[in-house]
Design a protein around this motif. Structure first.
Motif, PDB file in Angstrom:
ATOM      1  N   PHE A 112       0.832  -1.195   0.000  1.00  0.00           N
ATOM      2  CA  PHE A 112       0.000   0.000   0.000  1.00  0.00           C
ATOM      3  C   PHE A 112       0.873   1.254   0.000  1.00  0.00           C
ATOM      4  CE2 PHE A 112      -2.327  -3.338   2.309  1.00  0.00           C
ATOM      5  CZ  PHE A 112      -3.388  -3.494   1.433  1.00  0.00           C
ATOM      6  N   LYS A 113       0.442   2.272  -0.756  1.00  0.00           N
ATOM      7  CA  LYS A 113       1.279   3.441  -0.974  1.00  0.00           C
ATOM      8  C   LYS A 113       1.677   4.128   0.333  1.00  0.00           C
ATOM      9  CE  LYS A 113       0.733   6.171  -4.513  1.00  0.00           C
ATOM     10  NZ  LYS A 113       1.840   5.790  -5.388  1.00  0.00           N
ATOM     11  N   TYR A 114       0.738   4.216   1.301  1.00  0.00           N
ATOM     12  CA  TYR A 114       1.031   4.951   2.528  1.00  0.00           C
ATOM     13  C   TYR A 114       2.089   4.273   3.402  1.00  0.00           C
ATOM     14  CZ  TYR A 114      -2.160   1.488   4.530  1.00  0.00           C
ATOM     15  OH  TYR A 114      -2.756   0.308   4.900  1.00  0.00           O
ATOM     16  N   GLU A 115       2.435   3.018   3.098  1.00  0.00           N
ATOM     17  CA  GLU A 115       3.412   2.298   3.924  1.00  0.00           C
ATOM     18  C   GLU A 115       4.843   2.807   3.741  1.00  0.00           C
ATOM     19  OE1 GLU A 115       1.398  -2.120   4.376  1.00  0.00           O
ATOM     20  OE2 GLU A 115       2.537  -1.662   2.558  1.00  0.00           O
ATOM     21  N   VAL A 185      12.422   2.441  -3.035  1.00  0.00           N
ATOM     22  CA  VAL A 185      11.201   1.976  -2.370  1.00  0.00           C
ATOM     23  C   VAL A 185      10.023   2.249  -3.287  1.00  0.00           C
ATOM     24  CG1 VAL A 185       9.699   2.241  -0.362  1.00  0.00           C
ATOM     25  CG2 VAL A 185      12.188   2.414  -0.090  1.00  0.00           C
ATOM     26  N   ARG A 186       9.252   1.216  -3.614  1.00  0.00           N
ATOM     27  CA  ARG A 186       8.086   1.385  -4.485  1.00  0.00           C
ATOM     28  C   ARG A 186       7.077   0.275  -4.209  1.00  0.00           C
ATOM     29  NH1 ARG A 186      11.010   0.101 -10.236  1.00  0.00           N
ATOM     30  NH2 ARG A 186      11.697   2.232  -9.837  1.00  0.00           N
ATOM     31  N   THR A 187       5.845   0.472  -4.691  1.00  0.00           N
ATOM     32  CA  THR A 187       4.820  -0.555  -4.513  1.00  0.00           C
ATOM     33  C   THR A 187       5.005  -1.666  -5.551  1.00  0.00           C
ATOM     34  OG1 THR A 187       3.203   0.426  -6.025  1.00  0.00           O
ATOM     35  CG2 THR A 187       3.186   1.218  -3.745  1.00  0.00           C
ATOM     36  N   GLU A 227      -3.978   2.982  -6.192  1.00  0.00           N
ATOM     37  CA  GLU A 227      -4.911   3.741  -5.372  1.00  0.00           C
ATOM     38  C   GLU A 227      -6.130   2.902  -4.994  1.00  0.00           C
ATOM     39  OE1 GLU A 227      -5.802   7.589  -6.993  1.00  0.00           O
ATOM     40  OE2 GLU A 227      -3.792   7.793  -7.815  1.00  0.00           O
ATOM     41  N   MET A 228      -6.573   2.015  -5.895  1.00  0.00           N
ATOM     42  CA  MET A 228      -7.709   1.160  -5.568  1.00  0.00           C
ATOM     43  C   MET A 228      -7.359   0.194  -4.440  1.00  0.00           C
ATOM     44  SD  MET A 228     -10.840   0.543  -6.088  1.00  0.00           S
ATOM     45  CE  MET A 228     -11.156   1.473  -7.575  1.00  0.00           C
ATOM     46  N   GLY A 229      -6.104  -0.275  -4.418  1.00  0.00           N
ATOM     47  CA  GLY A 229      -5.672  -1.138  -3.318  1.00  0.00           C
ATOM     48  C   GLY A 229      -5.785  -0.421  -1.991  1.00  0.00           C
ATOM     49  N   SER A 230      -5.349   0.846  -1.951  1.00  0.00           N
ATOM     50  CA  SER A 230      -5.462   1.637  -0.720  1.00  0.00           C
ATOM     51  C   SER A 230      -6.922   1.898  -0.376  1.00  0.00           C
ATOM     52  CB  SER A 230      -4.716   2.963  -0.874  1.00  0.00           C
ATOM     53  OG  SER A 230      -3.335   2.736  -1.061  1.00  0.00           O
ATOM     54  N   ALA A 317     -12.967   9.081  -7.953  1.00  0.00           N
ATOM     55  CA  ALA A 317     -11.852   9.971  -8.293  1.00  0.00           C
ATOM     56  C   ALA A 317     -10.666   9.194  -8.837  1.00  0.00           C
ATOM     57  CB  ALA A 317     -11.429  10.771  -7.070  1.00  0.00           C
ATOM     58  N   ILE A 318     -10.430   8.001  -8.251  1.00  0.00           N
ATOM     59  CA  ILE A 318      -9.340   7.138  -8.742  1.00  0.00           C
ATOM     60  C   ILE A 318      -9.579   6.792 -10.201  1.00  0.00           C
ATOM     61  CG2 ILE A 318      -8.318   4.824  -8.551  1.00  0.00           C
ATOM     62  CD1 ILE A 318      -8.897   5.057  -5.526  1.00  0.00           C
ATOM     63  N   ASN A 319     -10.821   6.399 -10.509  1.00  0.00           N
ATOM     64  CA  ASN A 319     -11.139   6.032 -11.883  1.00  0.00           C
ATOM     65  C   ASN A 319     -10.957   7.226 -12.819  1.00  0.00           C
ATOM     66  OD1 ASN A 319     -11.833   3.408 -11.279  1.00  0.00           O
ATOM     67  ND2 ASN A 319     -13.949   3.911 -10.804  1.00  0.00           N
ATOM     68  N   ALA A 320     -11.524   8.379 -12.426  1.00  0.00           N
ATOM     69  CA  ALA A 320     -11.520   9.542 -13.301  1.00  0.00           C
ATOM     70  C   ALA A 320     -10.127  10.104 -13.505  1.00  0.00           C
ATOM     71  CB  ALA A 320     -12.445  10.618 -12.729  1.00  0.00           C
ATOM     72  N   ASN A 321      -9.343  10.227 -12.413  1.00  0.00           N
ATOM     73  CA  ASN A 321      -8.015  10.833 -12.503  1.00  0.00           C
ATOM     74  C   ASN A 321      -6.972   9.854 -13.011  1.00  0.00           C
ATOM     75  OD1 ASN A 321      -8.997  13.227 -11.471  1.00  0.00           O
ATOM     76  ND2 ASN A 321      -8.638  12.633  -9.353  1.00  0.00           N
TER      77      ASN A 321
END
Length: 415
Positions: A112-115, A185-187, A227-230, A317-321
């Protein structure tokens, strides 16, 4: 090192013009490559040690590492000199290990990105960085993740081909000479896209606009998946919190019912003590009011609804952006893939699974189980059972008529 200049230039796609611009002797490059080859084994051991420490971070999914290939090393030197990098102009066999920061490369992958914040804390707890961390983003990226990079002392840069990762440069000294290592460091999604991009873009299609265009679309899809995972993670946490709240309300209701039963028993046993009786009746009334108020909080409140709506808005927003190709068609297709067809129907089905079909009906059924049907009728029946008929009339009679001496020794409340 058996390597000719002609083979080196051709194998690494270096033109004669760039070679002349690099202005370095090929023998000097071969000497650097030979020196590095002799150190590969010790550098590999150092990389393995770094990986073991990084793997101990709970948020780390997996760790990969490599020691730079000798030929790739001298190709990088030529490329940097062509670009005019000042520190590479004086490079030689004595100082190259201090100039080149990625002789050892370690890649840390997480879900997850926030990790990334937890992983950075782990890195800084074990090594001193030689320069500020650099967070590479794709042009157009924005939002909380970018702000979190800046808030945690990262330099944010747009990567020319859209790679997303955070780079740390640390120093180690496995032998007499200090060696720099680069930690990326990356997802997992970012890693998947970058690996495919690298395999396809190099060596044959580096300047092909059509390939670059579709790789950019793939990059956006990988970012949306990230972003969908988060989002799904946050949705799971929200559901867990609401379930805990419902369990707490159930426990409070059970506590109030237990108090009501206890008070009813005390009233029945102390029916001849008129003063205590009135006190118990008041306490009973208070507990009934608490039970009624507690039941009302079971209705799915606005804060819960707004939290769910916020999460759904994030998904939109994830879908649109993220995709930004044909937004209406792409969002529709993603809804179909994620929610299995009609999103409204699917969300209704999800609510049914989580909350037991219709939430209002579920609450009514729970009240029926607890109070035996209609709560008002049940409370009235309980009062009648405890106070011997109509509770309001009985209490009024008690307040208006002061009992005589005979009445005080008698029984005012029927069993």
């Amino acid at each position: 090192m058996d390597l000719s200049l002609e083979f080196f230039l051709e194998n690494n796609r270096i033109t004669r013009e760039d070679w002349e611009k690099a202005a370095i002797e090929f023998d000097e490059l071969k000497a650097i490559a030979l020196d590095h080859s002799a150190k590969v084994t010790s550098l590999d051991d150092a990389a393995s040690y770094l990986a073991k420490i990084l793997q101990k971070c709970p948020q780390v999914h997996s760790v990969r590492w490599r020691v730079k290939d000798p030929e790739h090393l001298i190709e990088k030197i030529v490329r940097k000199r062509v670009l005019g990098s000042e520190k590479y102009l004086s490079i030689n066999t004595e100082n190259y290990t201090e100039i080149i920061t990625d002789l050892i490369g370690v890649r840390v992958l997480h879900l997850f990105k926030y990790e990334w914040v937890n992983i950075q804390e782990h890195i800084l707890a074990h090594w001193k960085t030689e320069e500020a961390p650099v967070a590479y983003i794709r042009s157009g990226d924005e939002g909380e993740i970018i702000e979190s990079y800046k808030a945690n002392s990262c330099v944010v840069k747009n990567h020319p081909v859209g790679y997303r990762s955070i780079h740390y440069v640390i120093s180690t000294q496995p032998t007499l000479n200090k060696v720099f290592s680069e930690i990326q460091v990356r997802t997992i999604f970012e890693e998947g896209w970058s690996e495919i991009d690298h395999k396809i873009r190099y060596p044959n299609f580096s300047n092909n606009e059509l390939i670059s265009y579709f790789l950019t679309i793939f990059n956006r899809m990988a970012g949306s998946a990230d972003e969908m995972g988060s989002f799904v993670r946050n949705l799971t946490l929200e559901i867990t919190i609401q379930e805990l709240k419902i369990d707490e309300i159930n426990r409070e209701q059970e506590l109030h019912l237990s108090k009501i039963e206890e008070l009813a028993s005390e009233l029945s046993n102390e029916k001849n003590k008129s003063i205590d009786k009135d006190s118990k009746v008041n306490k009973l009334s208070t507990e009934i009011k608490k039970l009624r108020a507690n039941s009302q909080t079971r209705i799915y409140n606005e804060s819960t609804l707004s939290a769910t709506e916020r999460l759904i808005a994030q998904a939109k927003a994830i879908n649109a952006n993220g995709l930004n190709i044909n937004s209406a068609a792409e969002i529709s297709a993603m809804n179909a893939n994620i929610l299995g067809g009609n999103s409204a129907a699917k969300i209704a089905s999800m609510n049914a699974n989580i909350l037991g079909s219709n939430f209002a009906a579920e609450i009514a059924e729970m009240n029926a189980n607890i109070l035996g049907g209609n709560s008002a009728e049940k409370i009235a029946a309980m009062n009648a059972s405890i106070l011997g008929g109509n509770s309001a009339a009985k209490i009024a009679e008690k307040v208006i008529s002061k009992p005589s001496a005979d009445e005080e020794t008698g029984s005012d409340i029927e069993n």
